[in-house]
Design an enzyme around this catalytic site. Structure first.
Site, PDB file in Angstrom:
ATOM      1  CG  ASP A   1      -2.104   0.922   1.100  1.00 45.45           C
ATOM      2  OD1 ASP A   1      -2.394   1.349   0.019  1.00 45.45           O
ATOM      3  OD2 ASP A   1      -2.824   0.975   2.127  1.00 45.45           O
TER       4      ASP A   1
ATOM      5  CG  ASN B   1      -7.749  -2.078  -5.258  1.00 48.08           C
ATOM      6  OD1 ASN B   1      -6.862  -2.929  -5.109  1.00 48.08           O
ATOM      7  ND2 ASN B   1      -8.039  -1.131  -4.337  1.00 48.08           N
TER       8      ASN B   1
HETATM    9  C1  IPE Z   1      -5.440  -2.829  -0.338  1.00 41.99           C
HETATM   10  O1  IPE Z   1      -4.948  -1.403  -0.584  1.00 41.99           O
HETATM   11  C2  IPE Z   1      -5.269  -3.363  -1.819  1.00 41.99           C
HETATM   12  C3  IPE Z   1      -4.164  -3.565  -2.322  1.00 41.99           C
HETATM   13  C4  IPE Z   1      -2.835  -3.312  -1.773  1.00 41.99           C
HETATM   14  C5  IPE Z   1      -4.136  -4.275  -3.541  1.00 41.99           C
HETATM   15  P1  IPE Z   1      -6.285  -0.276  -0.472  1.00 41.99           P
HETATM   16  O2  IPE Z   1      -5.518   1.176  -0.686  1.00 41.99           O
HETATM   17  O3  IPE Z   1      -7.015  -0.631  -1.643  1.00 41.99           O
HETATM   18  O4  IPE Z   1      -6.988  -0.340   0.591  1.00 41.99           O
HETATM   19  P2  IPE Z   1      -8.039   0.619   1.498  1.00 41.99           P
HETATM   20  O5  IPE Z   1      -8.927   1.366   0.475  1.00 41.99           O
HETATM   21  O6  IPE Z   1      -7.156   1.541   2.011  1.00 41.99           O
HETATM   22  O7  IPE Z   1      -8.465  -0.208   2.586  1.00 41.99           O
HETATM   23  C1  IPE Z   2      -1.834   0.321  -3.315  1.00 40.30           C
HETATM   24  O1  IPE Z   2      -1.433   1.601  -3.336  1.00 40.30           O
HETATM   25  C2  IPE Z   2      -2.219  -0.528  -4.690  1.00 40.30           C
HETATM   26  C3  IPE Z   2      -3.394  -0.787  -4.790  1.00 40.30           C
HETATM   27  C4  IPE Z   2      -4.200  -0.656  -4.101  1.00 40.30           C
HETATM   28  C5  IPE Z   2      -3.554  -1.330  -6.209  1.00 40.30           C
HETATM   29  P1  IPE Z   2      -2.552   2.458  -3.481  1.00 40.30           P
HETATM   30  O2  IPE Z   2      -2.949   3.102  -4.805  1.00 40.30           O
HETATM   31  O3  IPE Z   2      -3.818   2.128  -2.445  1.00 40.30           O
HETATM   32  O4  IPE Z   2      -1.828   4.009  -2.977  1.00 40.30           O
HETATM   33  P2  IPE Z   2      -2.498   4.865  -1.791  1.00 40.30           P
HETATM   34  O5  IPE Z   2      -2.845   4.126  -0.570  1.00 40.30           O
HETATM   35  O6  IPE Z   2      -3.782   5.566  -2.324  1.00 40.30           O
HETATM   36  O7  IPE Z   2      -1.467   5.955  -1.311  1.00 40.30           O
HETATM   37 MG    MG Z   3      -4.101   2.677  -0.570  1.00 40.52          MG
END
Ligand code: IPE
Ligand code: IPE
Ligand code: MG
Length: 243
Positions: free
Chosen positions: A20, A68
């Site tokens: 993340d 997502n």
């Molecule tokens: C969790 O991260 C999913 C992945 C890393 C693929 P998200 O960024 O989507 O999760 P939330 O929305 O903060 O819970």
């Molecule tokens: C995690 O990084 C990757 C996925 C969820 C696919 P994020 O895209 O959630 O990055 P932040 O949390 O918005 O910084």
């Molecule tokens: Mg995220």
């Protein structure tokens, strides 16, 4: 490197990563979010190598969740581009070191070109068994459990299974992660402290380590810091064992 002397003595068969913070990493550099996803893919092999260094044989990477799909289509498209790039670039190497690629998740909703690349990579490495790289793509823990319940119910309906024979272990045969050990260590980067629907069944007794480091900055040293934290944990499994 300062961390070289560290030896992991605690059993660690499976480490799972919630990768993340990619979007925030990019934003902090004045870049569009997708640049963070691109950089994120560049970290996977370094983390894989570090797992090998510590003889951790199974690793799971949360790449795309069932939630997502709520992202803008443009970001989703970029993510799929980068995943395809990753497989195209690394599959020869992964195969050469005996790594088996497993994909957990419902690929039916993933665009065809990405799905084909994934399926090809899985097929290519199917006979390897030294290391397992489990990429969770369109993965959701609740979805996985409901899907497993349905598949078991169908087997009962067909007369192939007996309801009373189902137990916690045999239920695992219906999960995407069939044959993989439970998660020992679950690491989430970027400072968020939640599971976000990741490996709900498999994480039942995992140790959780949260780090503020954003995934694109999560390198060998940062991972070793998490392993050091894991090494200090007392895993009791409900008992009274003192380590
Ligand atoms: C969790 O991260 C999913 C992945 C890393 C693929 P998200 O960024 O989507 O999760 P939330 O929305 O903060 O819970
Ligand atoms: C995690 O990084 C990757 C996925 C969820 C696919 P994020 O895209 O959630 O990055 P932040 O949390 O918005 O910084
Ligand atoms: Mg995220």
């Amino acid at each position: 490197m300062g961390n070289k002397a560290f030896a992991l003595t605690k059993n660690c068969r499976h480490v799972a990563f919630i990768m993340d913070g990619n979007g925030r990493w990019a934003k902090a550099r004045g870049l569009a979010r997708h640049f963070g996803h691109h950089e994120a893919c560049n970290r996977i092999i370094e983390i894989f190598e570090t797992c090998r260094e510590f003889n951790i044989r199974v690793m799971s990477f949360y790449a795309f969740s069932t939630e997502n799909w709520n992202r803008p289509q443009d970001e989703i498209d970029h993510l799929m581009d980068y995943l395809e790039e990753f497989f195209a670039r690394e599959i020869d190497y992964l195969d050469s070191v005996g790594a088996k690629l497993v994909i957990s998740g419902d690929l039916s909703r993933i665009r065809e070109q990405t799905r084909l690349v994934c399926e090809e990579a899985v097929k290519r490495t199917a006979n390897n068994h030294d290391w397992i790289l489990n990429v969770c793509l369109n993965y959701g823990g609740r979805n996985e459990i409901v899907r497993a319940a349905k598949a078991f119910a169908k087997d009962v309906q067909n007369g192939q299974k007996d309801i009373d024979a189902l137990d916690e272990l045999s239920f695992e045969d219906y999960l995407y992660t069939k044959g993989l050990p439970d998660v020992d260590l679950m690491i989430r980067t970027s400072g968020e402290e939640r599971l976000s629907n990741f490996l709900l069944y498999q994480n039942a007794y995992a140790e959780f380590v949260f780090t503020d480091v954003k995934w694109p900055d999560f390198r060998r040293e940062a991972f070793i810091d998490c392993l050091k934290e894991y090494e200090k944990r007392n895993r009791r499994y409900g008992g009274l064992v003192n380590e």
